[in-house]
Design a protein around this motif. Structure first.
Motif, PDB file in Angstrom:
ATOM      1  N   SER A 477      62.120  53.516  30.267  1.00  0.00           N
ATOM      2  CA  SER A 477      62.182  54.984  30.333  1.00  0.00           C
ATOM      3  C   SER A 477      61.839  55.510  31.711  1.00  0.00           C
ATOM      4  N   GLU A 478      60.862  54.880  32.381  1.00  0.00           N
ATOM      5  CA  GLU A 478      60.462  55.364  33.699  1.00  0.00           C
ATOM      6  C   GLU A 478      61.265  54.734  34.833  1.00  0.00           C
ATOM      7  N   GLU A 479      62.167  53.810  34.493  1.00  0.00           N
ATOM      8  CA  GLU A 479      62.987  53.109  35.484  1.00  0.00           C
ATOM      9  C   GLU A 479      62.115  52.460  36.567  1.00  0.00           C
ATOM     10  N   ASP A 480      61.031  51.812  36.120  1.00  0.00           N
ATOM     11  CA  ASP A 480      60.117  51.214  37.086  1.00  0.00           C
ATOM     12  C   ASP A 480      59.877  49.728  36.842  1.00  0.00           C
ATOM     13  N   MET A 481      60.738  49.095  36.071  1.00  0.00           N
ATOM     14  CA  MET A 481      60.578  47.661  35.827  1.00  0.00           C
ATOM     15  C   MET A 481      60.773  46.895  37.139  1.00  0.00           C
ATOM     16  N   ILE A 482      59.856  45.976  37.424  1.00  0.00           N
ATOM     17  CA  ILE A 482      59.938  45.237  38.689  1.00  0.00           C
ATOM     18  C   ILE A 482      60.291  43.773  38.493  1.00  0.00           C
ATOM     19  N   SER A 483      60.105  43.237  37.284  1.00  0.00           N
ATOM     20  CA  SER A 483      60.403  41.815  37.108  1.00  0.00           C
ATOM     21  C   SER A 483      60.574  41.493  35.634  1.00  0.00           C
TER      22      SER A 483
END
Length: 697
Positions: A477-483
């Motif tokens: 939802s926050e478009e902040d996945m890093i890995s």
């Protein structure tokens, strides 16, 4: 006596024709069945000459096609009899201009709209060139004309079109004099959004409206908390625009905490079409009404059953009041769990009570953390008839910490007279609060794994590596996945165990793509001897603060496979009646299961040939029967002790274990020998085939 001499005549049916029409030329009083020459002298002094024939009555009737670019004005006709030019007549007709025209339905357009250009009075069934001019250049289009010289042309303006004035010129491709001009203006397409209100309460629905996005296109809607810079849960979301480029969206506030917010909408195809609108949410407020969690009479040692004072059930707590001017009381305690950020708006104490006489005074005290202090409220007083009274203690309970631990005493004091009773039916506190405890706070959420897919079953490749893909759909939802990372492991193993080719593989850098819905792909290079049975794929996602994980299962199928080396067994030159040297064939397990091996053979290279009872077929003379090729797993055995090859499968006396270590294949040896039987007197080069088959042990 008189006579009338009739002279020949020539004329057109009507006196005037438009370019592109057909003139009908008539005449009479001509000699019957004669060739009549028609000479039309055009207004530009050119001539058009043709012949026609008078009928039996001396009449003529013929046609003259007036071209679309015919000279205008008066056209003179001279008709004469071909055999006698003195027999003639003259007349004239007029040609008027055919005026083509184009129309554009409107004069102002916006990027992304369609411009409709209509034309009329061009040449019938011909074609026109449509040229559009603007400040950025020009372009041409060819359009066919219909049977009445008209056309309809649609020009679709792009969403990044050249702005300003556009001129349109349409020219007939056969007749340049047939043309028309018109123009229109292209205006900037500016998307806009708005909410139905500038401010909302905590339980309302925000109605978002948008216009001037791409027609029937897609838009992405993002909700944002401007105070915390957080994206709303479940956002962004997609909405489709309609045939006018309008879109709509609604959001139920659902008690979201007060603050400043915005919606941003952008066109997913034409990102320049976007807009943002701000709005606010006012504070939400809640209240709770609770009974005391503990109660005491006169001292904490004298606990009172709080069931007596929890509801208006006329089961009362009775406090004895002695005439000594001392305080007799009912002490009540409340505990709550308000969180930081909670605003305490009001605290109201309620009690239902009465006393046996009007002599004792009744007051309320609050424990301030050190002592019990008087509360200034006139709502609590002595009554002889049971009454419901209240006291506002909001000034004492100024914050959420104080509200979490409230102690009150209902005080009774009597100076003279006999002892009496005070009767308390119930006591309650009503707390109104707002802020964090009364509303929904957005928080960072982990990239959530929705589902994991993996091939089932998995069939490994003999002696090779198979790429196994474990894929997932992830909501970010926050478009902040890093890995994203994953493990692929045998069910008796664990996800956190170290890697080994038999039962555990790790991918620490899975690939992923997408915005709020991401596609994750994790590949594992799985060796051919990986354990048969149930395996799990466990994927973990990470946004730097929070993680999520999920798993799915699959089955790795049993793989029975062998490799034989060498593939050509060459006994060399062997004399008639002699034995060959002892030859070695290596049998390697290239699967993931322990195996037994069967062996059989035939003469030649084709099992359908006549070599079924032979070990060799020779190219010059004779053959070697199947019993004269023999094998063993004991290198020291002589020919007579070895096992004869058969024409059907026979188990070798060995089991080959599954490989477990890298670069350490499990290989068993077999030893082969042949004897050149003299019975059939074999000669030349002799060939045969040996087949090895892997089987479950």
């Amino acid at each position: 006596m008189s006579v009338t001499v009739l002279t020949p005549t020539v004329q057109t049916v009507v006196g005037s024709y438009e370019q592109g029409k057909k003139a009908i030329i008539e005449g009479e009083n001509w000699n019957p069945t004669q060739t009549i020459t028609i000479n039309i002298t055009l207004s530009d002094n050119s001539n058009y000459i043709f012949n026609t024939t008078s009928d039996g009555s001396g009449q003529i009737n013929t046609e003259y096609n007036i071209s679309y670019d015919h000279a205008l004005g008066q056209q003179n006709i001279t008709a004469y009899q071909y055999s006698d030019p003195s027999d003639n007549a003259t007349n004239y007709f007029t040609v008027t201009a055919r005026t083509a025209a184009i129309t554009i339905v409107q004069t102002n357009f916006y990027e992304g709209q369609s411009v409709f250009i209509n034309g009329s009075r061009f040449s019938i069934n011909g074609s026109v060139t449509i040229e559009l001019f603007n400040s950025g250049g020009s372009e041409q289009h060819v359009k066919a004309l219909d049977p009445i010289g008209g056309f309809n042309f649609t020009y679709n303006l792009s969403y990044s079109e050249t702005l300003g004035i556009w001129n349109v010129t349409v020219t007939d491709n056969s007749y340049a004099n047939l043309n028309g001009t018109d123009g229109f203006t292209v205006n900037d397409r500016v998307a806009s959004i708005s909410t139905d209100e500038p401010s909302y309460g905590p339980t309302e629905t925000v109605i978002l409206s948008g216009s001037w996005f791409s027609i029937l296109g897609g838009t992405q809607v993002t909700l944002k908390n401007l105070d915390s810079d957080e994206i709303g849960p479940g956002y962004p979301q997609g909405e489709s625009a309609d045939g006018s480029g309008d879109m709509s969206h609604s959001w139920l506030i659902n008690n979201t905490c007060a603050g400043n917010f915005s919606f941003n909408v952008y066109d997913t195809t034409y990102n320049e079409l976007n807009d943002t609108v701000n709005f606010s949410i006012t504070g939400s407020s809640e209240s709770q009404d609770t009974a005391a969690s503990a109660a005491y009479k006169n001292s904490p040692a004298g606990s009172e059953n709080i069931a007596f004072i929890s509801t208006s059930n006329d089961v009362r707590s009775n406090i004895s009041i002695v005439s000594n001017s001392q305080e007799y009381y009912l002490e009540m305690n409340w505990t709550n769990t308000f969180i930081p950020g909670t605003v305490i708006d009001s605290v109201i104490f309620w009690t239902e009570h009465y006393e046996d006489s009007d002599i004792p005074s009744v007051t309320l005290k609050w424990f301030n953390g050190a002592t019990y202090e008087n509360v200034n409220c006139g709502g609590i007083s002595n009554v002889q008839t049971e009454a419901n009274q209240s006291c506002d203690i909001s000034s004492q309970i100024a914050n959420y910490t104080l509200a979490n631990d409230i102690s009150l005493r209902l005080i009774f004091v009597k100076a003279t007279g006999p002892a009496i009773w005070a009767h308390v039916d119930y006591t309650h506190i009503n707390i109104s609060f707002s802020g964090a405890a009364a509303c929904t706070v957005w928080g960072n959420s982990a990239p959530k794994i929705n589902e994991i897919s993996i091939l089932n079953p998995i069939n490994l490749l003999a002696g090779r590596t198979k790429t196994v893909y474990c894929n997932a759909s992830v909501t970010d939802s926050e478009e902040d996945m890093i890995s994203a990372n994953a493990t692929f492991y045998y069910y008796l193993n664990g996800s956190s165990d170290p890697d080994n080719n038999n039962e555990h593989y790790t991918n620490s850098s899975c690939t992923f793509s997408g915005a709020t819905i991401k596609s994750v792909s994790c590949a594992f290079q799985t060796l051919y001897y990986a354990n048969n049975g149930t395996w799990y794929c466990n994927i973990t996602t990470n946004d730097g603060n929070l993680t999520d994980n999920n798993f799915n299962m699959t089955i790795i199928s049993p793989l029975y496979a062998v490799n034989i080396t060498p593939t050509l067994l060459d006994y060399g030159d062997v004399p008639l009646g002699a034995n060959s040297a002892n030859m070695t064939i290596n049998v390697t397990n290239l699967g993931n299961m322990p195996i037994n091996v069967s062996v059989w053979g035939y003469g030649g290279t084709n099992s359908n040939s006549s070599g079924g009872d032979l070990s060799f077929m020779c190219n010059q003379e004779g053959n070697i029967t199947i019993g004269y090729e023999r094998y063993t797993t004991n290198m020291s055995q002589i020919f007579t002790d070895k096992t004869s090859l058969t024409s059907g499968p026979a188990l070798l006396p060995m089991t080959i274990s599954k490989q477990t270590q890298p670069a350490t294949q499990i290989i068993n040896n077999t030893y082969w020998e042949t004897q050149i039987d003299t019975t059939n007197n074999p000669k030349g080069t002799c060939n045969g085939t040996i087949i090895f088959t892997a089987e479950a042990s």
